[in-house]
Scaffold this motif. Sequence first.
Motif, short mmCIF file in Angstrom:
data_model
loop_
_atom_site.label_atom_id
_atom_site.label_comp_id
_atom_site.label_asym_id
_atom_site.label_seq_id
_atom_site.Cartn_x
_atom_site.Cartn_y
_atom_site.Cartn_z
N VAL A 12 -49.81 36.15 0.86
CA VAL A 12 -49.51 35.29 1.99
C VAL A 12 -49.79 33.86 1.58
CG1 VAL A 12 -50.07 34.69 4.38
CG2 VAL A 12 -50.09 37.09 3.66
N ALA A 13 -48.74 33.03 1.60
CA ALA A 13 -48.86 31.64 1.18
C ALA A 13 -48.24 30.75 2.25
CB ALA A 13 -48.19 31.41 -0.16
N CYS A 14 -48.98 29.72 2.64
CA CYS A 14 -48.53 28.81 3.69
C CYS A 14 -48.57 27.38 3.14
CB CYS A 14 -49.45 28.88 4.91
SG CYS A 14 -49.69 30.54 5.56
N ALA A 15 -47.81 26.51 3.77
CA ALA A 15 -47.79 25.10 3.39
C ALA A 15 -47.82 24.26 4.64
CB ALA A 15 -46.56 24.80 2.55
N GLN A 16 -48.38 23.08 4.51
CA GLN A 16 -48.51 22.20 5.67
C GLN A 16 -48.29 20.76 5.21
OE1 GLN A 16 -52.41 21.90 7.88
NE2 GLN A 16 -51.31 23.28 9.26
N PRO A 43 -52.99 27.58 13.15
CA PRO A 43 -53.98 28.40 12.43
C PRO A 43 -53.41 28.93 11.12
CG PRO A 43 -53.08 29.59 14.30
CD PRO A 43 -52.57 28.19 14.42
N VAL A 44 -54.28 29.03 10.13
CA VAL A 44 -53.90 29.55 8.81
C VAL A 44 -54.44 30.96 8.69
CG1 VAL A 44 -54.05 29.21 6.32
CG2 VAL A 44 -53.99 27.22 7.85
N PRO A 45 -53.61 31.93 8.35
CA PRO A 45 -54.10 33.31 8.27
C PRO A 45 -55.24 33.45 7.26
CG PRO A 45 -51.70 33.23 8.16
CD PRO A 45 -52.17 31.82 8.05
N GLY A 46 -56.22 34.27 7.59
CA GLY A 46 -57.30 34.54 6.65
C GLY A 46 -56.78 35.16 5.37
N GLY A 47 -57.37 34.78 4.25
CA GLY A 47 -56.98 35.33 2.96
C GLY A 47 -55.72 34.73 2.38
N ALA A 48 -55.14 33.73 3.05
CA ALA A 48 -53.90 33.12 2.57
C ALA A 48 -54.18 31.96 1.62
CB ALA A 48 -53.07 32.62 3.75
N ASP A 49 -53.16 31.55 0.90
CA ASP A 49 -53.15 30.26 0.22
C ASP A 49 -52.59 29.22 1.18
OD1 ASP A 49 -54.19 31.02 -2.21
OD2 ASP A 49 -52.25 31.27 -3.19
N LEU A 50 -53.17 28.02 1.16
CA LEU A 50 -52.63 26.90 1.93
C LEU A 50 -52.30 25.78 0.96
CD1 LEU A 50 -51.87 25.51 4.57
CD2 LEU A 50 -54.24 24.68 4.71
N LEU A 51 -51.03 25.43 0.84
CA LEU A 51 -50.58 24.38 -0.05
C LEU A 51 -50.51 23.06 0.69
CD1 LEU A 51 -49.38 27.17 -1.18
CD2 LEU A 51 -47.86 25.73 -2.53
N LEU A 62 -60.83 26.05 8.79
CA LEU A 62 -60.19 27.05 7.93
C LEU A 62 -61.14 28.22 7.72
CD1 LEU A 62 -58.48 25.06 5.02
CD2 LEU A 62 -57.38 26.19 6.95
N SER A 63 -60.59 29.40 7.65
CA SER A 63 -61.38 30.56 7.28
C SER A 63 -61.90 30.38 5.86
CB SER A 63 -60.50 31.81 7.37
OG SER A 63 -61.17 32.92 6.81
N PRO A 64 -63.13 30.82 5.56
CA PRO A 64 -63.69 30.64 4.22
C PRO A 64 -62.87 31.29 3.12
CG PRO A 64 -65.38 31.38 5.77
CD PRO A 64 -64.08 31.47 6.48
N ASP A 65 -62.06 32.30 3.46
CA ASP A 65 -61.29 32.98 2.41
C ASP A 65 -59.90 32.41 2.24
OD1 ASP A 65 -60.28 33.89 4.80
OD2 ASP A 65 -60.33 36.02 4.27
N VAL A 66 -59.59 31.28 2.88
CA VAL A 66 -58.34 30.56 2.62
C VAL A 66 -58.52 29.72 1.36
CG1 VAL A 66 -56.78 28.76 3.43
CG2 VAL A 66 -57.56 30.53 5.00
N ARG A 67 -57.58 29.85 0.44
CA ARG A 67 -57.64 29.07 -0.80
C ARG A 67 -56.72 27.85 -0.67
NH1 ARG A 67 -55.51 30.95 -6.78
NH2 ARG A 67 -53.59 31.15 -5.57
N LEU A 68 -57.28 26.65 -0.88
CA LEU A 68 -56.48 25.43 -0.89
C LEU A 68 -55.84 25.25 -2.25
CD1 LEU A 68 -58.70 22.81 0.98
CD2 LEU A 68 -56.65 23.95 1.82
N VAL A 69 -54.56 24.95 -2.25
CA VAL A 69 -53.82 24.64 -3.48
C VAL A 69 -53.14 23.29 -3.27
CG1 VAL A 69 -52.03 25.35 -5.10
CG2 VAL A 69 -53.43 27.09 -3.94
N ARG A 70 -53.55 22.32 -4.03
CA ARG A 70 -52.95 20.98 -3.90
C ARG A 70 -51.82 20.81 -4.90
NH1 ARG A 70 -55.47 17.88 -0.31
NH2 ARG A 70 -57.48 18.64 0.44
N VAL A 71 -50.78 20.09 -4.46
CA VAL A 71 -49.54 19.94 -5.22
C VAL A 71 -49.30 18.46 -5.45
CG1 VAL A 71 -47.09 20.55 -5.30
CG2 VAL A 71 -48.68 21.97 -3.98
N GLU A 72 -48.85 18.12 -6.65
CA GLU A 72 -48.55 16.72 -6.98
C GLU A 72 -47.48 16.66 -8.06
OE1 GLU A 72 -48.49 13.58 -6.94
OE2 GLU A 72 -49.90 12.95 -5.38
#
Length: 323
Positions: A12-16, A43-51, A62-72
């Motif tokens: 599960v991967a989300c972007a904002q 809301p961001v689903p638990g266990g997801a990536d957030l870009l 954010l839920s503690p198990d959401v992983r932030l992925v920054r893009v550049e």
Amino acid sequence: MSIPTPFPLRPVACAQGFSMRKARLLREFTQRRDLKFLAPGSPVPGGADLLLWGAAPTPRSLSPDVRLVRVEDGFVRSVGLGADLTRPVSWVFDDEGMYFDASVPSRLERLLQECRVGEGDLRRARILRERIVREGVTKYNLASSAWAPGGAGRPVALVAGQVETDAAIAAGTVDVRTNIGLLQAVRQARPQAWVVYKPHPDVVAGLRSRGSGEAQALQWCDEVVTSGAIHEMIDHVDEVHVMTSLTGFEALLRGKPVWCYGQPFYSGYGLTTDRQAQPRRTRRLSIDELVACALLQYPTYLHPGRGTPCSAEEAVDALLEWR
């Protein structure tokens, strides 16, 4: 040569915060058609990536198990400016920090600090570096015009300007944080040099604002150049001075001495003269180890014609054809 796979995202991967244009590119760079684009505050689903793009603020709660992925943007990007919405051939994805933020470790910093580069990748890095230099490849690959420095008999110091509102200034500098401050520091450090100031191309193009006091640059330098191609200018100077500009990296590829007044990703490894201490960076690297991590392993490349992942070498091929 194997084609590198896109950055591995969770199921599960989300972007904002991505524009429609960047959202289309994000699907291509990740090869994920199932990306969920969330409205601000959703809301961001638990266990997801957030870009998130660049230095965008981390959403609250954010839920503690959401992983932030920054893009550049990557370091070899396009033929034309990113601020002009020119299509990129490389983006970077970082789940540990971001390469321009020296306040925290990033995935690139970990690669540079820990990775043991094999002979095959060192050979690839050397060949790629030599080709980049030979073909005049840079981040934006802008049109060139003839330039030669003045100051006969004096060492020529190129000072690279930056957009002062960029996150790289806020997150990668300590005491020298403006273009005028950089020019003053260079003049103090190199009083006998012929100091050449190159404003950032986004500023020259009118796409971003000049820095505070930048109109008075000639009080602290001998020459301001707005039209020369950066790789050709580097060839004509003796040394390069930067806060965190990628120009310093491009100068290292071309064998020039680089003075860093901030903390760019390529500083702290014995290849640059550094104004700031960087205690996390203890390793001493060769230029080809730096290239292997920063150009072969860290970015994701997307072929502009096919819209599919490609190698760094294929990306350079495409840029040269495009140019």
